[in-house]
Write a protein that holds these residues in place. Structure first.
Motif, PDB file in Angstrom:
ATOM      1  N   LYS A   1       0.779  -1.583   0.146  1.00 43.11           N
ATOM      2  CA  LYS A   1      -0.521  -0.410   0.031  1.00 43.11           C
ATOM      3  C   LYS A   1       1.071   1.409  -0.480  1.00 43.11           C
ATOM      4  N   THR A   2       0.750   2.234  -0.583  1.00 48.83           N
ATOM      5  CA  THR A   2       1.085   3.595  -0.325  1.00 48.83           C
ATOM      6  C   THR A   2       0.729   4.172   0.734  1.00 48.83           C
ATOM      7  N   ASN A   3       0.961   5.449   0.884  1.00 42.12           N
ATOM      8  CA  ASN A   3       0.817   6.535   1.924  1.00 42.12           C
ATOM      9  C   ASN A   3       0.239   7.594   1.346  1.00 42.12           C
ATOM     10  N   GLU A   4      -0.378   7.231   0.386  1.00 40.22           N
ATOM     11  CA  GLU A   4      -1.632   8.412  -1.109  1.00 40.22           C
ATOM     12  C   GLU A   4       0.399   9.921  -0.231  1.00 40.22           C
ATOM     13  N   GLY A   5       1.302  10.267  -0.222  1.00 36.83           N
ATOM     14  CA  GLY A   5       2.546  10.814  -0.834  1.00 36.83           C
ATOM     15  C   GLY A   5       2.020  12.033   1.124  1.00 36.83           C
ATOM     16  N   MET A   6       1.028  10.899   1.827  1.00 36.03           N
ATOM     17  CA  MET A   6       1.285  11.812   3.086  1.00 36.03           C
ATOM     18  C   MET A   6       2.471  11.201   4.362  1.00 36.03           C
ATOM     19  N   GLY A   7       2.751  12.381   4.630  1.00 33.38           N
ATOM     20  CA  GLY A   7       3.422  11.703   6.411  1.00 33.38           C
ATOM     21  C   GLY A   7       4.841  11.648   5.721  1.00 33.38           C
ATOM     22  N   TRP A   8       5.779  10.901   7.019  1.00 34.93           N
ATOM     23  CA  TRP A   8       7.188  10.554   6.615  1.00 34.93           C
ATOM     24  C   TRP A   8       7.196   9.513   5.161  1.00 34.93           C
ATOM     25  N   ILE A   9       6.851   8.518   5.193  1.00 36.45           N
ATOM     26  CA  ILE A   9       6.383   7.079   4.095  1.00 36.45           C
ATOM     27  C   ILE A   9       5.984   7.655   3.532  1.00 36.45           C
ATOM     28  N   GLY A  10       4.727   9.239   2.913  1.00 35.82           N
ATOM     29  CA  GLY A  10       4.646   9.739   2.267  1.00 35.82           C
ATOM     30  C   GLY A  10       6.195  10.232   1.589  1.00 35.82           C
ATOM     31  N   ARG A  11       6.352  10.898   2.310  1.00 32.41           N
ATOM     32  CA  ARG A  11       8.163  11.584   1.509  1.00 32.41           C
ATOM     33  C   ARG A  11       8.701  10.380   0.911  1.00 32.41           C
ATOM     34  N   SER A  12       8.935   9.607   1.403  1.00 27.13           N
ATOM     35  CA  SER A  12       9.395   8.223   0.307  1.00 27.13           C
ATOM     36  C   SER A  12      11.325   8.460   1.796  1.00 27.13           C
ATOM     37  N   GLU A  13      10.333   8.529   2.901  1.00 22.64           N
ATOM     38  CA  GLU A  13      12.234   8.394   3.505  1.00 22.64           C
ATOM     39  C   GLU A  13      11.705   6.821   4.194  1.00 22.64           C
ATOM     40  N   GLY A  14      10.952   6.949   4.254  1.00 18.30           N
ATOM     41  CA  GLY A  14      11.193   4.997   4.608  1.00 18.30           C
ATOM     42  C   GLY A  14       9.742   4.276   4.692  1.00 18.30           C
ATOM     43  N   ILE A  15       9.824   3.012   5.234  1.00 21.62           N
ATOM     44  CA  ILE A  15       8.775   2.319   4.874  1.00 21.62           C
ATOM     45  C   ILE A  15       8.464   1.563   6.593  1.00 21.62           C
ATOM     46  N   ALA A  16       7.202   1.238   6.395  1.00 24.48           N
ATOM     47  CA  ALA A  16       6.652   0.518   7.543  1.00 24.48           C
ATOM     48  C   ALA A  16       5.831  -0.526   7.621  1.00 24.48           C
ATOM     49  N   CYS A  17       5.489  -1.421   7.950  1.00 23.37           N
ATOM     50  CA  CYS A  17       4.515  -2.934   8.110  1.00 23.37           C
ATOM     51  C   CYS A  17       4.309  -3.059   9.134  1.00 23.37           C
ATOM     52  N   ILE A  18       3.326  -3.770   8.692  1.00 23.81           N
ATOM     53  CA  ILE A  18       2.003  -4.645   9.660  1.00 23.81           C
ATOM     54  C   ILE A  18       1.967  -5.808   9.936  1.00 23.81           C
ATOM     55  N   ALA A  19       1.728  -6.701  10.441  1.00 21.86           N
ATOM     56  CA  ALA A  19       1.847  -8.574  10.271  1.00 21.86           C
ATOM     57  C   ALA A  19       0.699  -8.888  11.765  1.00 21.86           C
ATOM     58  N   VAL A  20       0.268  -9.938  11.028  1.00 23.58           N
ATOM     59  CA  VAL A  20      -0.551 -10.310  11.559  1.00 23.58           C
ATOM     60  C   VAL A  20      -0.186 -11.451  11.545  1.00 23.58           C
ATOM     61  N   ALA A  21      -0.472 -12.360  12.813  1.00 24.35           N
ATOM     62  CA  ALA A  21       0.148 -14.456  12.138  1.00 24.35           C
ATOM     63  C   ALA A  21      -1.210 -14.548  12.967  1.00 24.35           C
ATOM     64  N   THR A  22      -1.358 -16.226  12.681  1.00 26.52           N
ATOM     65  CA  THR A  22      -2.464 -17.027  13.653  1.00 26.52           C
ATOM     66  C   THR A  22      -1.319 -17.582  14.185  1.00 26.52           C
ATOM     67  N   ILE A  23      -1.473 -18.637  15.234  1.00 29.95           N
ATOM     68  CA  ILE A  23      -0.535 -19.536  15.841  1.00 29.95           C
ATOM     69  C   ILE A  23      -1.890 -20.103  16.624  1.00 29.95           C
ATOM     70  N   SER A  24      -1.470 -22.106  16.358  1.00 27.85           N
ATOM     71  CA  SER A  24      -2.430 -22.831  17.307  1.00 27.85           C
ATOM     72  C   SER A  24      -1.679 -23.407  18.016  1.00 27.85           C
ATOM     73  N   GLY A  25      -2.337 -24.413  18.967  1.00 27.18           N
ATOM     74  CA  GLY A  25      -1.039 -25.102  20.159  1.00 27.18           C
ATOM     75  C   GLY A  25      -1.735 -24.277  21.626  1.00 27.18           C
ATOM     76  N   GLY A  26      -0.261 -24.702  22.331  1.00 29.43           N
ATOM     77  CA  GLY A  26      -0.789 -24.371  23.603  1.00 29.43           C
ATOM     78  C   GLY A  26      -0.978 -25.249  24.595  1.00 29.43           C
TER      79      GLY A  26
END
Length: 158
Positions: free
Chosen positions: A133-158
């Motif tokens: 996804k882009t940040n539509e030119g907004m903020g530090w990501i929009g200025r191409s200063e870096g990258i952010a990542c979000i991750a969701v994981a499911t695990i089983s057991g325990g």
């Protein structure tokens, strides 16, 4: 029992390239600045699986104060986190990742990332989703200063 974890990571750009994301070297004129190889995808996924298992976080496992972690391969770090949660009786089910960046475009590297990540996680490629996804030119990501990542994981057991 199924458990869910969320991970987030961001890094600023630095020169020169290449860029490492999801264990894949991407031709780009910048890399992500970090103590390890700066792979924000792997860092977010590592925190997601560790969080789901209640097994700490990436900074606890791989301190940036430890010189042994300088330049470390983040796919290898993710593999170590998988071993940690397995030792606690858990297994990864799936992960869903969103990369937020103006550039580079993720789509042409998605399949290679899914393969690398699935190998480190011990799951089928179909259990790994990577979206850009882009940040539509907004903020530090929009200025191409870096990258952010979000991750969701499911695990089983325990």
């Amino acid at each position: 029992m199924t458990r869910v974890g969320i991970g987030y990571d961001s890094h600023r750009f630095d020169t020169p390239g290449p860029l490492i994301l999801g264990g894949v070297s991407i031709p780009f004129d910048k890399h992500l600045h970090g103590h390890s190889d700066g792979d924000a995808i792997c860092h977010a996924v590592t925190d997601a699986i560790l969080g789901a298992a209640g097994a700490g976080d990436i900074g606890e496992m791989f301190s940036d104060k430890d010189p042994a972690n300088a330049g470390r391969d983040s796919i290898q770090m993710l593999g170590e986190a998988v071993k940690r949660i397995k030792a606690n009786g858990f297994a990864v089910n799936q992960v869903d990742i969103t990369v937020i960046a103006e550039a580079p475009r993720i789509s042409q590297h998605r399949d290679a990332m899914r393969i690398k990540l699935s190998q480190a996680l011990g799951v089928a490629v179909s259990a790994v989703s990577v979206k850009g996804k882009t940040n539509e030119g907004m903020g530090w990501i929009g200025r191409s200063e870096g990258i952010a990542c979000i991750a969701v994981a499911t695990i089983s057991g325990g």
